[in-house]
Scaffold this motif. Structure first.
Motif, PDB file in Angstrom:
ATOM      1  N   UNK A   9       0.896  -1.172   0.041  1.00  0.00           N
ATOM      2  CA  UNK A   9       0.106  -0.046  -0.063  1.00  0.00           C
ATOM      3  C   UNK A   9       0.874   1.277  -0.117  1.00  0.00           C
ATOM      4  N   UNK A  10       0.270   2.297   0.214  1.00  0.00           N
ATOM      5  CA  UNK A  10       0.808   3.542   0.209  1.00  0.00           C
ATOM      6  C   UNK A  10       1.339   3.790   1.838  1.00  0.00           C
ATOM      7  N   UNK A  11       2.581   4.375   2.117  1.00  0.00           N
ATOM      8  CA  UNK A  11       3.193   4.526   3.499  1.00  0.00           C
ATOM      9  C   UNK A  11       3.942   5.778   3.319  1.00  0.00           C
ATOM     10  N   UNK A  83      11.082   2.229   9.357  1.00  0.00           N
ATOM     11  CA  UNK A  83      11.870   3.184   8.732  1.00  0.00           C
ATOM     12  C   UNK A  83      11.990   3.050   7.297  1.00  0.00           C
ATOM     13  N   UNK A  84      10.727   2.938   6.742  1.00  0.00           N
ATOM     14  CA  UNK A  84      10.932   2.910   5.071  1.00  0.00           C
ATOM     15  C   UNK A  84      11.186   4.074   4.463  1.00  0.00           C
ATOM     16  N   UNK A 108       3.009  -7.276  -4.596  1.00  0.00           N
ATOM     17  CA  UNK A 108       2.113  -6.487  -3.983  1.00  0.00           C
ATOM     18  C   UNK A 108       3.083  -5.260  -3.899  1.00  0.00           C
ATOM     19  N   UNK A 109       2.277  -4.112  -4.522  1.00  0.00           N
ATOM     20  CA  UNK A 109       2.904  -3.018  -4.599  1.00  0.00           C
ATOM     21  C   UNK A 109       3.009  -2.133  -3.282  1.00  0.00           C
ATOM     22  N   UNK A 110       4.128  -1.552  -3.172  1.00  0.00           N
ATOM     23  CA  UNK A 110       4.466  -0.709  -1.949  1.00  0.00           C
ATOM     24  C   UNK A 110       4.955   0.603  -2.580  1.00  0.00           C
ATOM     25  N   UNK A 111       4.233   1.660  -2.070  1.00  0.00           N
ATOM     26  CA  UNK A 111       4.760   3.123  -2.525  1.00  0.00           C
ATOM     27  C   UNK A 111       4.916   3.877  -1.265  1.00  0.00           C
ATOM     28  N   UNK A 112       5.928   4.367  -1.250  1.00  0.00           N
ATOM     29  CA  UNK A 112       6.560   5.252  -0.164  1.00  0.00           C
ATOM     30  C   UNK A 112       6.562   6.806  -0.580  1.00  0.00           C
ATOM     31  N   UNK A 113       5.835   7.390   0.272  1.00  0.00           N
ATOM     32  CA  UNK A 113       5.743   9.063  -0.028  1.00  0.00           C
ATOM     33  C   UNK A 113       6.783   9.545   0.882  1.00  0.00           C
TER      34      UNK A 113
END
Length: 114
Positions: A9-11, A83-84, A108-113
């Motif tokens: 997800x978005x983190x 600590x992404x 699985x998609x990981x999106x880091x903002x």
């Protein structure tokens, strides 16, 4: 053997996330379970591995921030990420070996903002 990954997800940068991947079907005798990732425009790279005895290995850039674990009774592997960083943005794939064959999950998609 089928692998179903979840938890992406978005983190926000500095946050944490836990990925799970459950193996189903003829899933006995699983040996190594692993996580790999593929960032946009880059090759797939190894994140971490764990064998049936719980021995782990990590890519250098993930050491201290990512923890791989598994539940053999549930045929499930986990990836705890803390600590992404924005550069951790990628599709994360689970992988396992069983009786000499390898199997990939769908990612699985990981999106880091930032």
């Amino acid at each position: 053997v089928q692998l179903q990954a979840s938890g992406g997800g978005l983190v926000q940068a500095g946050g944490s996330l836990r990925l799970s991947c459950a193996a189903s079907g003829t899933a006995f005798s699983i040996n190594v379970m692993a996580w790999c990732r593929q960032a946009p425009g880059k090759q797939r790279e190894l994140v971490a591995t764990i064998d049936r005895g719980g021995n782990t290995n990590y890519a250098d850039s993930m050491k201290g921030r990512f923890v791989i674990s598994r539940d053999n009774a549930k045929n499930t592997v986990y990836l705890q990420m803390i600590n992404i960083k924005p550069e951790d943005t990628a599709v994360y794939y689970c992988y396992l070996t069983r009786l000499g064959a390898g199997y990939w999950g769908q990612g699985t998609l990981v999106t880091v903002s930032s």
